[in-house]
Design an enzyme around this catalytic site. Structure first.
Site, mmCIF file in Angstrom:
data_model
loop_
_atom_site.group_PDB
_atom_site.id
_atom_site.type_symbol
_atom_site.label_atom_id
_atom_site.label_comp_id
_atom_site.label_asym_id
_atom_site.label_seq_id
_atom_site.Cartn_x
_atom_site.Cartn_y
_atom_site.Cartn_z
ATOM 1 N N ARG A 11 4.829 9.729 -3.982
ATOM 2 C CA ARG A 11 5.694 8.578 -3.706
ATOM 3 C C ARG A 11 5.104 7.314 -4.351
ATOM 4 O O ARG A 11 5.588 6.852 -5.375
ATOM 5 C CB ARG A 11 5.845 8.402 -2.177
ATOM 6 C CG ARG A 11 7.086 7.630 -1.753
ATOM 7 C CD ARG A 11 6.958 6.134 -1.907
ATOM 8 N NE ARG A 11 5.819 5.564 -1.178
ATOM 9 C CZ ARG A 11 5.415 4.316 -1.324
ATOM 10 N NH1 ARG A 11 6.035 3.504 -2.151
ATOM 11 N NH2 ARG A 11 4.363 3.873 -0.656
ATOM 12 N N ASP A 12 4.036 6.775 -3.782
ATOM 13 C CA ASP A 12 3.481 5.515 -4.294
ATOM 14 C C ASP A 12 3.028 5.688 -5.742
ATOM 15 O O ASP A 12 3.114 4.758 -6.552
ATOM 16 C CB ASP A 12 2.305 5.068 -3.418
ATOM 17 C CG ASP A 12 2.163 3.553 -3.345
ATOM 18 O OD1 ASP A 12 2.912 2.851 -4.050
ATOM 19 O OD2 ASP A 12 1.306 3.074 -2.584
ATOM 20 N N HIS A 205 -4.711 1.415 3.464
ATOM 21 C CA HIS A 205 -4.063 1.752 2.195
ATOM 22 C C HIS A 205 -4.507 0.724 1.161
ATOM 23 O O HIS A 205 -4.235 -0.463 1.308
ATOM 24 C CB HIS A 205 -2.541 1.684 2.444
ATOM 25 C CG HIS A 205 -1.671 1.904 1.259
ATOM 26 N ND1 HIS A 205 -0.934 3.061 1.093
ATOM 27 C CD2 HIS A 205 -1.369 1.125 0.183
ATOM 28 C CE1 HIS A 205 -0.211 2.972 -0.024
ATOM 29 N NE2 HIS A 205 -0.458 1.806 -0.596
ATOM 30 N N HIS A 207 -5.148 -0.454 -3.040
ATOM 31 C CA HIS A 207 -4.886 -0.309 -4.473
ATOM 32 C C HIS A 207 -6.113 -0.800 -5.232
ATOM 33 O O HIS A 207 -6.840 -1.672 -4.764
ATOM 34 C CB HIS A 207 -3.637 -1.105 -4.877
ATOM 35 C CG HIS A 207 -2.364 -0.418 -4.498
ATOM 36 N ND1 HIS A 207 -1.557 0.201 -5.415
ATOM 37 C CD2 HIS A 207 -1.784 -0.208 -3.295
ATOM 38 C CE1 HIS A 207 -0.511 0.738 -4.798
ATOM 39 N NE2 HIS A 207 -0.627 0.513 -3.503
ATOM 40 N N CYS A 238 3.686 -0.786 -7.445
ATOM 41 C CA CYS A 238 4.839 -1.171 -6.631
ATOM 42 C C CYS A 238 5.820 -1.891 -7.538
ATOM 43 O O CYS A 238 5.464 -2.891 -8.146
ATOM 44 C CB CYS A 238 4.409 -2.074 -5.476
ATOM 45 S SG CYS A 238 5.826 -2.713 -4.554
ATOM 46 N N ASN A 247 -2.963 3.166 -6.751
ATOM 47 C CA ASN A 247 -3.704 3.345 -5.506
ATOM 48 C C ASN A 247 -5.132 3.764 -5.814
ATOM 49 O O ASN A 247 -5.422 4.286 -6.877
ATOM 50 C CB ASN A 247 -3.089 4.475 -4.678
ATOM 51 C CG ASN A 247 -1.692 4.157 -4.220
ATOM 52 O OD1 ASN A 247 -0.737 4.393 -4.944
ATOM 53 N ND2 ASN A 247 -1.568 3.620 -3.028
HETATM 54 ZN ZN ZN Z 1 0.789 1.191 -2.124
#
Ligand code: ZN
Length: 305
Positions: A11-12, A205, A207, A238, A247
């Site tokens: 996803r990310d 989370h 990055h 993003c 990430n």
């Molecule tokens: Zn993220």
């Protein structure tokens, strides 16, 4: 304390990759991550396909995974509104991850609502997930800095965290969506946020936009966080945060923690294999250091392949 990694590359990672990964590549990536030891994986985002075209195939990815038979992992669907929750539940996710952006400007860019408006709808999102018997976590996005507003006061993060916790999610995540944090910020922010959310579990989370992601991950662990998001290969970004890059890389975290004597229950060899495979499928190098350098000379893996 073991380190649990939530794999977010499907996803990310892929959401902001220049390449368009077809459904079968996404499905294979997820299955390979499970084979490498991932037990929670963010597999898709159930948002408007107009806003995020690369996630338009969320239902097909879930279909492909369910066709692969019972999986030894919890499949997470990301949502930003109640329509997303309905879609995620219908597609057969195992858990839901909702997003609350801490700053209004970024919140409008990311999900067309202010923070307050997102919070006003959050109770229904959490209720819908719980009614279906599924756990739901809530990510506090831009908790260390905002691409539009810059500094995000700690008091603002704590207030939003407390408001989210009041709705009773199963877990919350403190997210440095734009990779602006340094370890001192992590050490400063985790204790008051924990204090504000009672017994709701907290994960983090990061990055690696400014090369501080791995240092922040370690600082979070040392501040008592036992679950971290990471993306294979360091893929990601993003689409709504200008300049955001990948990430923190799963294989880089696994190396760091395993060599420090902290188990991640993941196979570094399989992660490196999969990262190199993914790089080939996407047609460009990925930023993770371990997949370039290889494991410790002589090859001591976390879990024999
Ligand atoms: Zn993220």
């Amino acid at each position: 304390m073991a380190l649990n990694i939530v794999e977010v590359s499907p996803r990310d990672g892929l959401q902001n990759d220049p390449a368009d990964a077809p459904v079968q590549v996404k499905v294979e990536l997820i299955l390979r991550c499970i084979a490498a030891g991932a037990r929670r994986i963010e597999v898709a985002s159930f948002v408007s396909p107009k806003a995020v075209p690369k996630m338009a195939d969320a239902e097909q990815v879930l279909e492909g995974l369910r066709a692969a038979g019972p999986l030894d992992a919890s499949l997470i669907g990301l949502v930003v509104n109640e329509r997303g929750v309905r879609r995620a539940l219908a597609a057969g996710v195992d858990e839901v991850n909702a997003v609350v952006v801490v700053t209004d400007t970024f919140s409008r860019a990311n999900q067309s609502t202010t923070t307050e408006q997102t919070l006003a709808a959050l109770g229904d999102l959490i209720g819908a997930s719980h009614s279906a018997g599924l756990p739901i976590s809530v990510t506090l996005s831009a908790a260390f800095g905002c691409p539009f507003e810059g500094e995000v006061p700690l008091g603002r993060v704590v207030d939003v965290a407390a408001a989210v916790a009041a709705f009773g999610p199963d877990e919350m995540a403190l997210a440095d969506t734009i990779g602006a944090a340094v370890p001192a910020d992590v050490r400063e922010r985790i204790p008051p946020v924990r204090g504000a959310i009672g017994d709701v579990a907290l994960r983090a989370h990061f990055h690696d936009t400014r090369n501080t992601g791995v240092a922040n991950a370690l600082a979070a662990y040392e501040s008592g966080i036992g679950t971290l998001d990471a993306s294979l290969g360091g893929a990601g970004g993003c689409p709504f945060a200008p300049g955001a890059t990948g990430n923190v890389a799963t294989e880089d975290l696994v190396y760091l923690f395993e060599r420090s004597g902290i188990t991640t229950r993941m196979s570094l060899d399989r992660l490196i294999d999969t990262s190199r495979w993914l790089s080939g499928e996407l047609g460009h190098p990925l930023p993770a250091m371990l997949s370039r350098a290889g494991p410790f000379p002589g090859g001591r893996s976390a879990m024999p392949a």
